[in-house]
Scaffold this active site. Structure first.
Site, PDB file in Angstrom:
ATOM      1  N   SER A 130      22.736   2.256   3.550  1.00 11.77           N
ATOM      2  CA  SER A 130      21.852   2.842   2.549  1.00 11.77           C
ATOM      3  C   SER A 130      22.420   3.611   1.507  1.00 11.77           C
ATOM      4  O   SER A 130      23.291   3.168   0.720  1.00 11.77           O
ATOM      5  CB  SER A 130      20.469   3.313   3.236  1.00 11.77           C
ATOM      6  OG  SER A 130      19.296   3.221   2.375  1.00 11.77           O
ATOM      7  N   ASP A 201      14.432  -6.338   4.023  1.00 14.37           N
ATOM      8  CA  ASP A 201      14.497  -4.843   3.608  1.00 14.37           C
ATOM      9  C   ASP A 201      13.409  -4.317   2.615  1.00 14.37           C
ATOM     10  O   ASP A 201      13.290  -4.735   1.588  1.00 14.37           O
ATOM     11  CB  ASP A 201      15.851  -4.478   3.040  1.00 14.37           C
ATOM     12  CG  ASP A 201      16.116  -3.149   3.214  1.00 14.37           C
ATOM     13  OD1 ASP A 201      15.338  -2.370   3.072  1.00 14.37           O
ATOM     14  OD2 ASP A 201      17.451  -2.770   3.268  1.00 14.37           O
ATOM     15  N   HIS A 234      15.429  -2.722   7.024  1.00 17.43           N
ATOM     16  CA  HIS A 234      16.235  -1.607   6.640  1.00 17.43           C
ATOM     17  C   HIS A 234      16.710  -0.998   8.004  1.00 17.43           C
ATOM     18  O   HIS A 234      16.611   0.250   8.046  1.00 17.43           O
ATOM     19  CB  HIS A 234      15.475  -0.539   5.866  1.00 17.43           C
ATOM     20  CG  HIS A 234      16.414   0.327   5.074  1.00 17.43           C
ATOM     21  ND1 HIS A 234      17.338  -0.254   4.076  1.00 17.43           N
ATOM     22  CD2 HIS A 234      16.617   1.680   5.091  1.00 17.43           C
ATOM     23  CE1 HIS A 234      17.879   0.815   3.507  1.00 17.43           C
ATOM     24  NE2 HIS A 234      17.416   1.950   4.312  1.00 17.43           N
TER      25      HIS A 234
END
Length: 260
Positions: A130, A201, A234
């Site tokens: 991320s 995601d 995610h």
């Protein structure tokens, strides 16, 4: 192995009067076999180095030393200024607002410092999840360009870049920077990059990962693999980690693998 919090602040020595943010604890996973590569792995927003060091320690990659630092705790715009661990300040990705060059430079410099004391025969890499992936990709562009965003020299050579569920900061100016010299074009074409992104995601949307890969390729980063996973949100999961391990063995020429 743990190191204490760093005294290095987030301004790279710039005389801006900006408040300094202290980097947190760094966790190190020593190689279980012959040391061939060292990779700094950067966590996501609000996380810490310890959580990823525990995951990386379980991987079947005995020739890699992992360095897992912890980002400073600082106000973050996407959380309305609420403080949490973050490598740089970030707003809504969809707004395509200004990049926090100062924060990106400081984190990229912190990572480079962690790698700068490794033996000269060891291959160096940067990876992350991320926001950590964003810093890894930003570091790749600094390496190819030879400078940080503030103009200071980037001091190390990188052999691998990995980004899980991330995005490319400062993408608007990337191509013009890479094309500034033949050496930059050559290095960009050679640097191995692995990007992995889940189609499910809902934090860093798949479209951001896809666009990042497209921008990097158009800027000359030809040695780039973009792997996508249906249903992955995610987070990471075993198939992604397996692909990650295979890619590292191949690209870094680790013991028991071929190098291409």
């Amino acid at each position: 192995m743990n190191y204490g919090s760093s005294s290095r602040g987030l301004d790279l020595g710039n005389k801006t009067g900006r408040k300094l943010f202290e980097f947190g604890r760094t966790h190190v996973v020593k190689p279980k076999g012959r040391h061939q590569a060292t990779i700094v792995w950067l966590h996501g927003l609000g996380d810490n180095g310890a959580s990823w060091s525990q995951i990386l320690e379980t991987l079947p990659l005995p020739n890699i030393k992992w360095i897992c630092p912890t980002a400073p705790t600082r106000p973050v715009a996407i959380f309305g200024g609420f403080p949490c661990t973050a490598w740089f300040d970030a707003g809504d990705l969809l707004e395509e607002g200004p990049d926090d060059i100062e924060g990106l430079d400081a984190s990229a410099a912190h990572v480079a410092t962690l790698l700068s004391t490794e033996p000269t025969n060891i291959k160096l890499g940067i990876g992350g999840f991320s926001m950590g992936a964003a810093v890894a990709l930003y570091s790749a562009t600094c390496c190819i360009y030879g400078k940080y965003g503030n103009g200071n020299r980037y001091p190390i050579n990188l052999s691998a870049i990995i980004g899980f569920s991330g995005w490319l900061p400062c993408y608007r100016s990337l191509k013009s920077k890479v094309e500034i010299s033949q050496d930059s074009i050559r290095q960009a074409a050679a640097l191995p990059i692995l990007l992995c992104h889940g189609r499910g995601d809902d934090v860093v949307l798949y479209e951001h990962g896809e666009k990042s890969a497209e921008v990097l390729r158009s800027a000359g980063f030809r040695n780039l693999s973009f792997k996508t996973y249906n249903g992955l949100g995610h987070y990471t999961f075993p198939e992604e980690m397996d692909d990650f391990c295979k890619w590292l063995r191949m690209k870094l020429g680790l013991d028991g693998s071929r190098s291409y």
